[in-house]
Design a protein around this motif. Structure first.
Motif, PDB file in Angstrom:
ATOM      1  N   GLY A 183       0.776  -1.228   0.000  1.00 19.45           N
ATOM      2  CA  GLY A 183       0.000   0.000   0.000  1.00 19.45           C
ATOM      3  C   GLY A 183       0.811   1.283   0.000  1.00 19.45           C
ATOM      4  O   GLY A 183       0.271   2.355   0.217  1.00 19.45           O
ATOM      5  N   GLN A 184       2.101   1.183  -0.250  1.00 25.74           N
ATOM      6  CA  GLN A 184       2.932   2.381  -0.283  1.00 25.74           C
ATOM      7  C   GLN A 184       2.405   3.335  -1.353  1.00 25.74           C
ATOM      8  O   GLN A 184       2.066   2.901  -2.453  1.00 25.74           O
ATOM      9  N   ILE A 214      -3.549  -1.202   1.468  1.00 21.10           N
ATOM     10  CA  ILE A 214      -4.079  -0.697   2.734  1.00 21.10           C
ATOM     11  C   ILE A 214      -4.293   0.812   2.763  1.00 21.10           C
ATOM     12  O   ILE A 214      -5.015   1.300   3.626  1.00 21.10           O
ATOM     13  N   THR A 215      -3.710   1.555   1.837  1.00 22.65           N
ATOM     14  CA  THR A 215      -3.968   2.995   1.806  1.00 22.65           C
ATOM     15  C   THR A 215      -5.399   3.294   1.362  1.00 22.65           C
ATOM     16  O   THR A 215      -5.849   4.424   1.458  1.00 22.65           O
ATOM     17  N   LYS A 272      -8.868   3.102   5.623  1.00 22.89           N
ATOM     18  CA  LYS A 272      -8.318   3.931   6.711  1.00 22.89           C
ATOM     19  C   LYS A 272      -8.118   3.151   8.005  1.00 22.89           C
ATOM     20  O   LYS A 272      -7.108   3.310   8.679  1.00 22.89           O
ATOM     21  N   LYS A 296      -7.656  -0.150   8.416  1.00 21.24           N
ATOM     22  CA  LYS A 296      -6.543  -1.083   8.241  1.00 21.24           C
ATOM     23  C   LYS A 296      -5.217  -0.324   8.190  1.00 21.24           C
ATOM     24  O   LYS A 296      -4.208  -0.770   8.740  1.00 21.24           O
ATOM     25  N   TYR A 297      -5.227   0.827   7.548  1.00 20.55           N
ATOM     26  CA  TYR A 297      -4.021   1.645   7.457  1.00 20.55           C
ATOM     27  C   TYR A 297      -3.530   2.024   8.855  1.00 20.55           C
ATOM     28  O   TYR A 297      -2.347   1.916   9.159  1.00 20.55           O
ATOM     29  N   LYS A 329       0.115   0.652   9.624  1.00 19.63           N
ATOM     30  CA  LYS A 329       1.078   1.608   9.065  1.00 19.63           C
ATOM     31  C   LYS A 329       2.461   1.486   9.699  1.00 19.63           C
ATOM     32  O   LYS A 329       3.462   1.662   9.014  1.00 19.63           O
ATOM     33  N   LEU A 384       4.675   3.072   6.930  1.00 21.66           N
ATOM     34  CA  LEU A 384       3.937   4.061   6.146  1.00 21.66           C
ATOM     35  C   LEU A 384       3.827   5.348   6.947  1.00 21.66           C
ATOM     36  O   LEU A 384       3.484   5.330   8.116  1.00 21.66           O
ATOM     37  N   LEU A 386      -3.235  10.388   7.871  1.00 19.14           N
ATOM     38  CA  LEU A 386      -4.563   9.832   7.600  1.00 19.14           C
ATOM     39  C   LEU A 386      -5.385  10.735   6.685  1.00 19.14           C
ATOM     40  O   LEU A 386      -6.079  10.254   5.796  1.00 19.14           O
ATOM     41  N   LEU A 411      -4.851  10.200   2.761  1.00 16.03           N
ATOM     42  CA  LEU A 411      -5.075   8.926   2.087  1.00 16.03           C
ATOM     43  C   LEU A 411      -5.880   9.071   0.808  1.00 16.03           C
ATOM     44  O   LEU A 411      -5.619   8.388  -0.182  1.00 16.03           O
TER      45      LEU A 411
END
Length: 120
Positions: A44-45, A73-74, A77, A79-80, A84, A89, A93, A96
């Motif tokens: 998710g980078q 994952i980005t 929110k 999960k991020y 992160k 990461l 927030l 995103l």
């Protein structure tokens, strides 16, 4: 009989996805619709999303649809926030949504939704 609108007598589609990190040099078959069904990044980078967006935007298909997978994952929110640190990461927030802005306006993102294309 033409069952499709827009002058198409048939619909061809290509599907890619679910490999954790797409090979950006792969050859995608021509078609009317291109669908990526999740996991276009490894973790998710934002850079991974941007690389995929550039690749996906450049495809010639009239309709391009993508769906985020569990690696992306980005796009999630909650999960991020939980992962992160694990993936190092650093995107705040509130930034995103800017990750999704890398895609052209003609690219369709589906999340808990659907889209009708060519009356289907």
């Amino acid at each position: 009989m033409n069952l499709c609108s827009g002058g198409f007598s048939s619909i061809s589609s290509g599907k890619i996805g679910a490999d954790g990190s797409i090979n950006l040099s792969m050859n995608i078959p021509d078609g009317d619709i291109l669908i990526h069904a999740g996991d276009f990044t490894y973790s998710g980078q934002p850079r991974e999303v941007e690389n995929f967006a550039n690749f996906f935007n450049s495809q010639p298909h009239k309709y391009k649809i993508y769906i985020a997978g569990n690696h992306d994952i980005t796009y999630d929110k909650e999960k991020y926030m939980n992962l992160k640190e694990r993936y190092h990461l650093k995107l705040p927030l509130d930034k995103l949504d800017s990750v999704k802005a890398k895609f052209n306006d003609d690219v369709i993102y589906l999340e808990d939704s659907h889209v009708e294309i060519l009356n289907y």
